[in-house]
Motif scaffolding. Sequence first.
Motif, short mmCIF file in Angstrom:
data_model
loop_
_atom_site.label_atom_id
_atom_site.label_comp_id
_atom_site.label_asym_id
_atom_site.label_seq_id
_atom_site.Cartn_x
_atom_site.Cartn_y
_atom_site.Cartn_z
N UNK A 71 0.66 -1.30 -0.02
CA UNK A 71 -0.15 0.04 -0.06
C UNK A 71 0.91 1.19 0.01
N UNK A 72 1.83 1.30 0.83
CA UNK A 72 2.81 2.44 0.89
C UNK A 72 3.45 2.79 -0.46
N UNK A 73 3.99 1.95 -1.27
CA UNK A 73 4.39 1.90 -2.71
C UNK A 73 3.39 2.48 -3.53
N UNK A 74 2.12 2.03 -3.62
CA UNK A 74 1.02 2.68 -4.35
C UNK A 74 0.59 4.00 -4.04
N UNK A 75 0.34 4.31 -3.01
CA UNK A 75 0.05 5.70 -2.31
C UNK A 75 1.03 6.49 -2.78
N UNK A 76 2.57 6.38 -2.46
CA UNK A 76 3.45 7.30 -2.93
C UNK A 76 3.56 7.74 -4.43
N UNK A 77 3.46 6.57 -5.19
CA UNK A 77 3.49 6.72 -6.50
C UNK A 77 2.38 7.68 -7.06
N UNK A 78 1.16 7.09 -6.50
CA UNK A 78 -0.10 8.06 -6.99
C UNK A 78 0.23 9.58 -6.50
N UNK A 79 0.45 9.63 -5.47
CA UNK A 79 0.65 11.23 -4.69
C UNK A 79 1.56 11.96 -5.56
N UNK A 80 2.76 11.15 -5.69
CA UNK A 80 3.86 11.76 -6.74
C UNK A 80 3.41 12.20 -8.14
N UNK A 81 2.64 11.40 -8.74
CA UNK A 81 2.03 11.86 -9.82
C UNK A 81 1.20 13.09 -9.93
N UNK A 82 0.30 12.86 -9.14
CA UNK A 82 -0.70 14.04 -8.73
C UNK A 82 -0.03 15.23 -8.45
N UNK A 83 0.94 15.24 -7.70
CA UNK A 83 1.69 16.46 -7.27
C UNK A 83 2.59 17.01 -8.54
N UNK A 84 2.84 16.01 -9.41
CA UNK A 84 3.65 16.71 -10.49
C UNK A 84 2.70 17.20 -11.49
N UNK A 85 1.69 16.51 -11.93
CA UNK A 85 0.62 16.88 -12.78
C UNK A 85 -0.21 17.87 -12.59
N UNK A 86 -0.25 18.49 -11.38
CA UNK A 86 -1.14 19.39 -11.08
C UNK A 86 -0.51 20.32 -10.04
N UNK A 87 -1.06 21.69 -10.09
CA UNK A 87 -0.41 22.66 -9.29
C UNK A 87 -0.81 22.95 -7.97
N UNK A 88 -1.05 21.57 -7.29
CA UNK A 88 -1.50 21.69 -5.76
C UNK A 88 -0.97 20.42 -5.04
N UNK A 89 -0.69 20.69 -3.84
CA UNK A 89 0.15 19.36 -3.32
C UNK A 89 -1.01 18.39 -2.78
N UNK A 90 -0.39 17.18 -2.84
CA UNK A 90 -1.13 15.95 -2.33
C UNK A 90 -0.53 15.30 -1.29
N UNK A 91 -1.58 14.76 -0.26
CA UNK A 91 -1.06 14.29 1.04
C UNK A 91 -1.38 12.64 0.90
N UNK A 92 -0.51 11.77 0.95
CA UNK A 92 -1.14 10.30 0.98
C UNK A 92 -0.99 10.03 2.45
N UNK A 93 -2.12 9.31 3.02
CA UNK A 93 -2.21 8.78 4.14
C UNK A 93 -2.68 7.23 4.08
N UNK A 94 -1.79 6.01 4.57
CA UNK A 94 -1.91 5.03 4.38
C UNK A 94 -1.65 3.99 5.77
N UNK A 95 -2.12 2.79 5.89
CA UNK A 95 -2.13 2.19 6.80
C UNK A 95 -2.43 0.75 6.65
N UNK A 96 -1.80 -0.33 7.14
CA UNK A 96 -2.04 -1.79 6.99
C UNK A 96 -1.70 -2.41 8.48
#
Length: 284
Positions: A71-96
């Motif tokens: 889950x960590x790898x998935x969420x950090x990847x998504x947040x990174x893509x959104x953060x680069x592709x759009x002009x606003x920050x993205x915070x990923x919260x995950x847990x297992x």
Amino acid sequence: MSTEESRTGGGGGGGGADGRTGALLLCRAEQGTVAPAARLLRSRMVLAGAGDGWSVLVPEGRPWSRDGEPVEGVLVGWASALGVGAPWPVLALWWDADRAGCALASGFRRPVGYVWLADGTPAGEEDAMEAFAARLGLDPVLDVQSLDRLTRRDPAADARARLLGVLAVLTRAGADVPPGLAPGTGARVLCDTALALPGAERIEWPGWREAVRPPASADSSRLGPWMPWAGGPRARTLALAQVAAGVPLAGWGMRRRGGWAAAGALLVAHGALGLAYDYARTRT
């Protein structure tokens, strides 16, 4: 926290099956602004408002519950893509079942975040919270002190309590995660809860043709606030940079698994959309 995907052992693959794995993506943008970019993640999610100028994306959990990805790898990847592709920050919260964490992505900079073991034991990098607060524009004294307390040992605070502490700090920046979307809840319950919220919408992949379709006219207002730079002098440069970064990232992500393949695909799609718009604009 490293941007490399972290192996979480049994918790990464089986956590979704037992209802203990979940995640949220908090975006510092209005819901209508987030939706076009979120569709490029090519994963089913629910999008809802989360306070003044904030939105929350709730993934259905398939990458970790069915495909065995951490889950960590998935969420950090998504947040990174959104953060680069759009002009606003993205915070990923995950847990297992074993750990929990947060990661903030903004622009082309390396994501910053923190990880806690299930019992709340800190396992992150020093000074991460200071960088976290600076990128979100939080109070450099009061908010940093509150975040810093979350990195100290506290036998009474488990991983869920740590993430709730992060969300409590964000309320001072306008974030207000809807009731029921709490850390520690499984992905399926989170999605069901989010769908019942007023104004919530399902996010699904529209297909490449629809994703990169240029607008009917060169009027940049047709693209909405997702691409406020469209038509400006930086448009072509940024679009080319996104495609250049996205192609190798997608290839690398296919070998490494995690969320990086999706991150690369989003960058390519977003860059292609920018180039298509720029081409359409110059021909009018």
